[in-house]
Scaffold this active site. Structure first.
Site, short mmCIF file in Angstrom:
data_model
loop_
_atom_site.label_atom_id
_atom_site.label_comp_id
_atom_site.label_asym_id
_atom_site.label_seq_id
_atom_site.Cartn_x
_atom_site.Cartn_y
_atom_site.Cartn_z
CB CYS A 105 -10.20 -0.46 -9.25
SG CYS A 105 -10.77 -1.70 -8.15
CG HIS A 146 -2.12 -1.03 0.79
ND1 HIS A 146 -2.08 -2.34 1.20
CD2 HIS A 146 -3.19 -0.91 -0.02
CE1 HIS A 146 -3.12 -2.97 0.69
NE2 HIS A 146 -3.81 -2.13 -0.05
CD GLU A 166 -10.14 -6.62 -2.95
OE1 GLU A 166 -9.17 -5.87 -2.97
OE2 GLU A 166 -10.96 -6.66 -1.99
CG ASN A 223 -3.38 -3.82 -6.93
OD1 ASN A 223 -2.99 -3.93 -8.07
ND2 ASN A 223 -3.74 -2.67 -6.39
NE ARG A 283 -10.88 -0.47 -0.43
CZ ARG A 283 -9.67 -0.79 -0.88
NH1 ARG A 283 -9.55 -1.64 -1.89
NH2 ARG A 283 -8.60 -0.27 -0.34
#
Ligand code: PEP
Ligand code: MG
Length: 599
Positions: free
Chosen positions: A516, A201, A445, A468, A345
Site C-alpha cells: 500500500c 503526507h 514499515e 513509503n 488503519r
C-alpha cells in the site's frame, strides 16, 4: 536595464516534481505564523486601543473564514466537520478570547501577537497537565483556533486554504497535512512549496486528488510572480511565470491531452484486473477522507486497503475523545462502502502528522524516530481504546479489517490484541453490538518488522507493506525532505528483497499481503511486484485505472522473469533503468509519462 520580471518576460524555474499534472493559474501566497517569527515588542499606553482594534479585526476575520469554511463543508455533505467548525465559531466568543485578551494587552503593554501567543501558551501549559478528556478536547480546539487567529493577526495579506479564489496555485514555504486534508472545500489547481518531499503526507494527498505539486522552489524568487499567470508542470518540476502566448498554448494542448488520456483509462474501469494469462489481482484503494469512498466505486476498486484514519482528526481534534461521533463517521463510511471490505488503519500520529497536539511527542529531536504510530497508541490507550470501540461497534455486520501502523516487535501486536479483547469486554458490559472478529493486520514499515515477518504473519490475519516508510527507515532517509530526494531509492535492491521476503513468509502461513505504499500506484513497479508474488495492491483511487490497464497488458510468466532478473541486479539505478525498459517494451503499456511529441 529593468529586471526580467518588470520587462514581462517568461521566467523559468526548476523544482522537484512531486505530483504530476499541468496547472495554469494565478499564485496565492500562503504563510503560517511560525512560532519563531511572531513579532514581540513593547507598546506605549497610547497604542493600546489601536492594538485592541487590530485584535478585534483578527477575530472578525477568523469568524468570517470559519463561516465560509462551514458553509463549503456543509455543501459538500461533510456535516460532521461543519458542526465542529460551528463549535470553533462559538469559541471565538469565549471570555478567554475576548475580555481576557483585551485585559492582557492593557496589562502587558506588548503588541497583540505577542500577548495572544503568551496567553494561549499559558492556557496550554495549565491544561496539558491534566489528563481530563474534557480539557484535552478544549485544548485541541483552542490550538486550532489560535493558529487561525494568529495567521489573521500576523499578516493581513495571509490567506488560508479555506478561502482562496478558484484556479489558484498555492505557493507556500511548507504545507501541513491538516491544510491539505481540508482540500475538498477549496479550488486549488497546484501547489508549489519550498520544503516537502515526494512521499510527505501532504504530497500523498496532492497525488490522491490529482493536484500537480512541485517542491524545493525558492519562495524569495517567486515573490515576483504575484498577480502573474503561472504554469506548473508537476511531472517535470518546471514552473513558468508570465508565459508567452506560444508557451501558454503549448501547455494548454498538453493539459487537454492528459485529460483525454485519463478519460480513456476510465472507460476500462469495469474490466477485471487480470494478466493476459488470466492471473487475477485485487486492486484496493487508499483513502484519506469520507468523500474518497465515492471515488473507490467510481474508479472500480474492490475495497479499501488502507483508510488513513488520522486525517479525520486533523480537521477535528476534538474527535479523539468522542467515541459516539467516531462511531457515526465510521458507520457512515462502512455504509458508503456498500459491502466492500474496509481496512481502518488505527491512528498513525507523530512524524509529520499532528505532532504538535500531544505532550507525548512534543518537541522530539527526531519526530519520525519518536513516539509515532503504534508507540503513541500504546502510550495513550485512552485515545486508542476510544477509536477501537468506535471501529468495532461501527463494523457490526460488515467486512471489517483493522491495521496497526509502525509495528516493530511482536509484543506490540500482542498488546494490541489484548487491548482489543479488553475493549470487547467493555462493550459487552454496555450491551452494545460490535464486530466480534475483525481481521487484524500488521503494517510492515520498518526493517525489524520485515525480519520477523514470519512471526507477524503467524499471529495476524493479514499483512500490509507500507513501502513509503519502509524505504525511509531502511535507507535512513527522511521521506519529507526534498533536499534528500535524490537518495530516496524505491528501487533499492534491499527494498526489493524485503518485499520478496515478506511475500514468502506470508505465503508460508497462508496470510494475504497488500502493498500500500506509493510504489503500488506506479506502473513501473507493477510487473516486478506481480513477479515477486504480490496479489493485492492498494493505491489512491485515481491510479486504479492505470494500474488495471498495466496489469491487463502483462503476462504472469513475463513478470516472473522480470522479478528474477531484478533480483540479480546490484544497484537502484540499474533496477530503475531495467524496469523502465520493460514498461516501454510491453505492448500498449499504460504509462502516462509524456514522450517527445508533447513538448
Ligand atoms: C506507507 O508508509 O507506505 C504507508 C502506506 O503509510 P503512510 O504513507 O500513511 O505513512
Ligand atoms: Mg507509513
Amino acid at each position: 536595464m529593468k529586471p526580467p520580471e518588470e520587462r514581462n518576460e517568461e521566467i523559468y524555474l526548476k523544482g522537484a516534481p512531486v505530483s504530476e499534472g499541468i496547472a495554469i493559474g494565478i499564485p496565492i501566497f500562503l504563510s503560517y505564523a511560525d512560532e519563531d517569527d511572531i513579532p514581540d515588542f513593547p507598546i506605549s499606553t497610547g497604542e493600546v486601543e489601536g492594538e485592541i482594534a487590530r485584535y478585534r479585526q483578527a477575530i472578525l476575520s477568523s469568524r468570517e473564514d470559519l463561516k465560509k469554511l462551514q458553509a463549503d463543508l456543509a455543501g459538500e455533505g461533510s456535516k460532521e466537520v461543519a458542526s465542529i467548525i460551528g463549535t470553533h465559531i462559538e469559541m471565538l466568543d469565549d471570555p478567554l478570547m475576548t475580555t481576557h485578551m483585551e485585559i492582557k494587552i492593557r496589562e502587558m503593554l506588548k503588541n497583540t501577537e505577542s500577548v495572544f501567543h503568551s496567553v494561549i501558551n499559558d492556557y496550554e501549559k495549565r491544561f496539558s497537565e491534566t489528563n481530563d478528556s474534557f480539557f484535552n478536547e478544549r485544548l485541541s480546539d483552542f490550538r486550532d483556533l489560535s493558529k487561525r487567529v494568529l495567521r489573521n493577526l500576523c499578516d493581513s495579506e495571509n490567506i488560508s486554504l479555506d478561502n482562496i479564489p478558484p484556479n489558484s496555485i498555492v505557493f507556500a514555504k511548507e504545507l501541513i497535512p491538516s491544510d491539505t486534508a481540508s482540500l475538498q472545500a477549496t479550488r486549488i489547481s497546484a501547489f508549489v512549496t519550498q520544503s516537502g518531499g515526494g512521499t510527505s503526507h501532504a504530497a500523498l494527498i496532492a497525488r490522491a486528488k490529482g493536484i500537480p505539486y512541485v517542491a524545493s522552489v525558492n519562495m524569495e524568487i517567486l515573490q515576483n510572480a504575484k498577480g502573474k499567470c503561472v504554469i506548473v508542470d508537476g511531472l517535470t518540476g518546471d514552473i513558468i511565470v508570465n508565459p508567452s502566448n506560444i508557451t501558454l498554448e503549448k501547455y494548454e494542448r498538453l493539459r487537454n491531452r492528459l485529460t483525454k488520456q485519463y478519460q480513456q483509462l476510465e472507460k476500462d474501469k469495469h474490466l477485471a484486473a487480470e494478466t493476459l494469462d488470466g492471473y487475477p489481482l485485487t486492486l484496493y484503494a487508499n483513502v484519506n477522507t469520507i468523500n474518497d469512498i465515492d471515488l473507490v466505486h467510481h474508479h472500480g476498486s474492490r475495497g479499501i486497503g488502507l483508510f488513513r484514519s488520522e486525517y479525520l482528526f486533523m480537521q477535528d481534534p476534538a474527535l479523539f475523545f468522542d467515541e459516539e461521533r467516531q462511531y457515526l463517521i465510521y458507520h457512515q463510511m462502512l455504509k458508503r462502502s456498500r459491502g466492500l471490505p474496509l481496512t481502518f488503519r488505527a491512528l498513525d500520529l507523530g512524524g509529520d502528522k499532528c505532532s504538535d497536539l500531544f505532550e507525548e511527542m512534543a518537541k522530539e529531536p527526531n519526530p519520525v524516530l519518536g513516539c509515532r504510530g503504534i508507540r503513541f497508541l500504546l502510550r495513550r490507550t485512552d485515545i486508542f481504546k476510544t477509536q477501537l470501540r468506535a471501529i468495532i461497534r461501527a463494523g457490526y455486520g460488515y467486512d471489517l479489517r483493522i491495521l496497526f501502523p509502525l509495528i516493530s516487535d511482536i509484543h506490540e501486536f500482542r498488546e494490541v490484541k489484548r487491548i482489543i479483547e479488553e475493549v470487547k469486554g467493555e462493550l459487552s458490559l454496555r450491551a452494545l453490538n460490535f464486530n466480534n472478529q475483525p481481521l487484524l493486520g500488521c503494517m510492515l514499515e520498518v526493517p525489524s518488522a520485515v525480519l520477523i515477518a514470519d512471526a507477524l504473519a503467524q499471529e495476524s490475519d493479514f499483512l500490509a507493506l507500507g513501502t513509503n516508510d519502509l524505504i525511509q527507515y531502511t535507507l535512513g532517509i527522511d521521506r519529507s525532505n526534498p533536499g534528500m530526494s535524490d537518495f530516496y531509492y524505491p528501487t533499492h535492491p534491499g527494498i526489493i528483497r524485503m518485499i520478496k521476503m515478506t511475500i514468502l513468509e506470508a505465503k508460508r502461513f497462508q496470510k494475504p499481503v497488500t502493498i500500500c505504499g506509493e510504489i503500488a500506484s506506479n506502473p513501473l513497479f507493477t510487473p516486478l511486484l506481480i513477479g515477486l508474488g504480490v496479489q493485492n495492491f492498494s493505491c489512491a483511487p485515481r491510479f486504479i485505472p492505470i494500474i488495471k490497464r498495466t496489469v491487463r497488458h502483462l503476462s504472469l510468466l513475463d513478470c516472473c522473469d522480470i522479478a528474477e532478473h531484478v533480483l540479480t541486479l546490484r544497484t537502484s539505478a540499474e533496477i530503475a533503468c531495467y524496469l523502465a525498459e520493460c514498461l516501454h517494451g510491453s505492448e500498449g503499456q499504460a504509462s502516462l509519462k509524456r514522450d517527445a511529441e508533447g513538448i
